[in-house]
Design a protein around this motif. Structure first.
Motif, PDB file in Angstrom:
ATOM      1  N   VAL A 225      17.777  38.000  12.473  1.00 31.47           N
ATOM      2  CA  VAL A 225      18.655  37.067  11.761  1.00 31.47           C
ATOM      3  C   VAL A 225      18.311  35.660  12.240  1.00 31.47           C
ATOM      4  N   LEU A 226      17.866  34.819  11.300  1.00 28.58           N
ATOM      5  CA  LEU A 226      17.312  33.511  11.640  1.00 28.58           C
ATOM      6  C   LEU A 226      18.098  32.406  10.943  1.00 28.58           C
ATOM      7  N   ASP A 227      18.522  31.409  11.714  1.00 27.33           N
ATOM      8  CA  ASP A 227      19.247  30.266  11.169  1.00 27.33           C
ATOM      9  C   ASP A 227      18.263  29.355  10.423  1.00 27.33           C
ATOM     10  N   ALA A 228      18.641  28.925   9.211  1.00 30.60           N
ATOM     11  CA  ALA A 228      17.749  28.063   8.408  1.00 30.60           C
ATOM     12  C   ALA A 228      17.454  26.733   9.098  1.00 30.60           C
ATOM     13  N   SER A 229      18.328  26.319  10.026  1.00 27.19           N
ATOM     14  CA  SER A 229      18.159  25.008  10.664  1.00 27.19           C
ATOM     15  C   SER A 229      17.357  25.069  11.969  1.00 27.19           C
ATOM     16  N   GLY A 231      14.182  24.962  12.735  1.00 25.17           N
ATOM     17  CA  GLY A 231      13.118  23.970  12.886  1.00 25.17           C
ATOM     18  C   GLY A 231      11.853  24.528  13.520  1.00 25.17           C
ATOM     19  N   GLN A 232      11.146  23.680  14.293  1.00 31.06           N
ATOM     20  CA  GLN A 232       9.830  24.048  14.834  1.00 31.06           C
ATOM     21  C   GLN A 232       9.906  25.137  15.906  1.00 31.06           C
ATOM     22  N   ALA A 233      11.110  25.395  16.452  1.00 34.36           N
ATOM     23  CA  ALA A 233      11.250  26.434  17.495  1.00 34.36           C
ATOM     24  C   ALA A 233      11.100  27.837  16.916  1.00 34.36           C
ATOM     25  N   ALA A 234      11.117  27.940  15.590  1.00 38.87           N
ATOM     26  CA  ALA A 234      11.087  29.256  14.934  1.00 38.87           C
ATOM     27  C   ALA A 234       9.864  30.069  15.326  1.00 38.87           C
ATOM     28  N   GLY A 263      11.375  25.892   9.092  1.00 42.55           N
ATOM     29  CA  GLY A 263      11.136  26.752  10.259  1.00 42.55           C
ATOM     30  C   GLY A 263      11.158  28.225   9.909  1.00 42.55           C
ATOM     31  N   ALA A 264      12.072  28.594   9.010  1.00 34.50           N
ATOM     32  CA  ALA A 264      12.179  29.990   8.589  1.00 34.50           C
ATOM     33  C   ALA A 264      10.903  30.433   7.868  1.00 34.50           C
TER      34      ALA A 264
END
Length: 568
Positions: A225-229, A231-234, A263-264
């Motif tokens: 589960v990945l937050d859309a916000s 960013g580059q840490a994804a 990021g996603a």
């Protein structure tokens, strides 16, 4: 909406291509510079952007050398647009098929991810999604780290009427997960969703715990589960989760926010794992199935006809008996105020107007901005007005609200309009608007129904084309369009073309529909008069700003849940 800004910038870049008189290397470089800048600003990984640029250039060059641009500059523009579209789809499509739960057997799904990404809410949404599709679903709360995690699961699962398992006393998440999965397997549940604690790659102990939970429950699919916000840490976080939990799918949450969202996309490309759902709101039903092509198509303002039809079918499935009854009434050409009220409720159930608008090809993405709340409020007020009507008034064709003269023609409105306005807390003008809109829809139903109705003609045209569109995103192919044109009644195509060229717009189209098959001349005059008094279609929930002509009426009736014939 996440990525809306990216969509606008990509649209602007492609528009500049359409305006270019000649498509040469200079124009292509300028276009790719704009596209790449838009992607970088949206937090898409720089390596992916560089790769996309090289691939598009190579593909376009190969097409031009192969003679794909023969004839016109239009062909060159199409080649460039298709290359960019295909490469954008490749960014979000790793080409891997995700696991699909099967009925009649336990399917264990484990949710993992960072803290605060929305795992617990998403688990409930996922359970509701599968439950609506006939699966017996449940949730196991194996999050013992966060205070209140089990309370949140219990509250949301109770609200959604989904079975759940957890413990206030047990502190070992591995034991809870194993007990819960064993219990629900014994009770023959189809989909068992295991919610775990949030963690990030620096927390090695928690990562080890996640691996132990995975070994204990042996999930059929692990979901990140990945937050859309993010960013580059994804990229780094997705890599760490992939190495430890080997997740097979991604769910991107908070897609209704204003984050950049790139990021996603990077996480998908780096881990070669498909996105399966998008979380688009806070409510239990705000979970959209993800499909790469329609997603990019909507992003570029090209719409998603297939997704729109599937969305309507989902609503129709929820109450098939009512849909059959409505289809029968429509075929007979009858529509009461009560029937119309049900259709307003169906439209409200479809979600925000902007979401539906984004699926319609050709509509600018910002056309519906700020109109969702206003549109929903107008529709609610329409429901309040109908709530103040008696059963006799609801089952009528609006006649009790009209005073008739000696010649039988309506001459004014009765006292009932004032009573309904007072009872609903609205104004007499709003009740008049509602009756005007109902009368218009009733006339459309009248012209649609019967053996010679245009709905029968539309069904014949669709049958001639061989069912639904076989082109991209559910659009008809050129061969299907030719088959449709051949099966049209004599003169129908020419009449439509004349109306479009003449710029008659909505009123001309209404005139053709209401009078073309022996409709009532007075109805049309009355409608034009009432519309001019009201200053246009004020009550259509924010849709008045679309301008242009009427939409396709067969599609419009389908959109409102009336179907194009008796549902099978």
């Amino acid at each position: 909406m996440v990525l809306a800004d990216l969509g606008r910038k990509l649209n602007a870049a492609l528009s500049s291509l359409n305006r270019a008189p000649v498509v040469d290397e200079k124009v292509l470089d300028a276009l790719l510079k704009e596209v790449c800048a838009a992607l970088l600003e949206s937090d898409v990984n720089v390596k992916l952007v560089a790769s996309l640029r090289q691939k598009v250039k190579a593909k376009v060059k190969a097409s031009f050398e192969g003679g794909a641009d023969k004839g016109k500059e239009t062909n060159r523009k199409t080649v460039v647009q298709k290359a960019i579209f295909d490469e954008l789809v490749q960014l979000v499509d790793p080409g891997v098929e995700p696991y699909k739960p099967k009925k009649g057997q336990p399917n264990v799904i484990m949710a993992v991810g960072l803290q605060g990404n929305g795992k617990t809410t998403t688990c409930t949404k996922l359970a509701v999604y599968y439950q609506k599709r006939g699966f017996k679903s449940c949730i196991v709360c194996a999050d013992t780290f966060r205070a209140g995690a089990f309370d949140q699961t219990r509250q949301s699962a109770t609200k959604a009427k989904v079975a759940y398992f957890g413990s206030y006393t047990e502190t070992d998440p591995v034991a809870i997960a194993a007990q819960g999965v064993a219990k629900f397997k014994k009770e023959r549940f189809d989909v068992i969703i295991v919610d775990t604690s949030g963690r990030h790659k620096q927390e090695s102990e928690l990562f080890q715990e996640m691996v132990q939970i995975g070994e204990a429950v042996k999930p059929n699919m692990t979901v990140l589960v990945l937050d859309a916000s993010i960013g580059q840490a994804a990229e780094a976080q997705a890599h760490a989760f992939k190495d430890s939990a080997d997740f097979g799918a991604i769910i991107v949450t908070k897609m209704d926010g204003h984050a950049k969202g790139g990021g996603a996309i990077s996480a998908v490309a780096v881990t070669k794992t498909p996105i399966i759902f998008l979380g688009v709101g806070e409510h239990l039903h705000d979970l959209d199935k993800f499909a790469p092509q329609p997603f990019i198509s909507k992003l570029l303002g090209l719409g998603d006809v297939q997704g729109l039809m599937e969305h309507m079918q989902d609503i129709a499935i929820q109450n098939p008996d009512k849909q059959k009854e409505m289809a029968k009434k429509l075929e007979e050409g009858k529509l009461s105020i009560r029937d119309w009220r049900e259709q307003i409720q169906n439209v409200m159930n479809m979600g925000p107007i902007s979401k539906i608008a984004s699926m319609i090809p050709g509509l600018p993405q910002d056309i519906m901005q700020g109109s969702d709340e206003e549109g929903a409020l107008r529709m609610k007020r329409m429901i309040y007005i109908t709530d103040s009507m008696t059963s006799r008034e609801l089952d009528s064709d609006g006649a009790p609200f009209l005073e008739h003269g000696k010649d039988g023609k309506p001459v004014g409105l009765t006292w009932r309009v004032t009573r309904v306005a007072r009872g609903s807390g609205t104004s007499v003008r709003e009740v008049e608007e509602l009756l005007c809109q109902y009368r218009m829809m009733a006339n459309m139903a009248k012209q649609a129904g019967g053996k010679n109705g245009w709905l029968q003609a539309a069904q014949k045209i669709q049958a001639a084309a061989g069912g639904r569109g076989r082109g991209a995103n559910g659009m008809p192919t050129p061969a299907q369009i030719q088959a449709m044109q051949r099966s049209m009644p004599p003169g129908m195509l020419q009449q439509m073309q004349r109306q479009m060229r003449g710029g008659g717009g909505m009123q001309e189209m209404m005139k053709a529909m209401m009078q073309g098959q022996g409709g009532d001349q007075f109805d049309m005059e009355e409608m034009q008069k009432m519309m001019s008094q009201m200053g246009g279609l004020g009550g259509l929930g924010g849709l008045g700003g679309l301008g242009g002509g009427m939409p396709n009426m067969a599609d419009m009736f389908k959109m409102m849940g009336m179907g194009g014939g008796t549902p099978r």
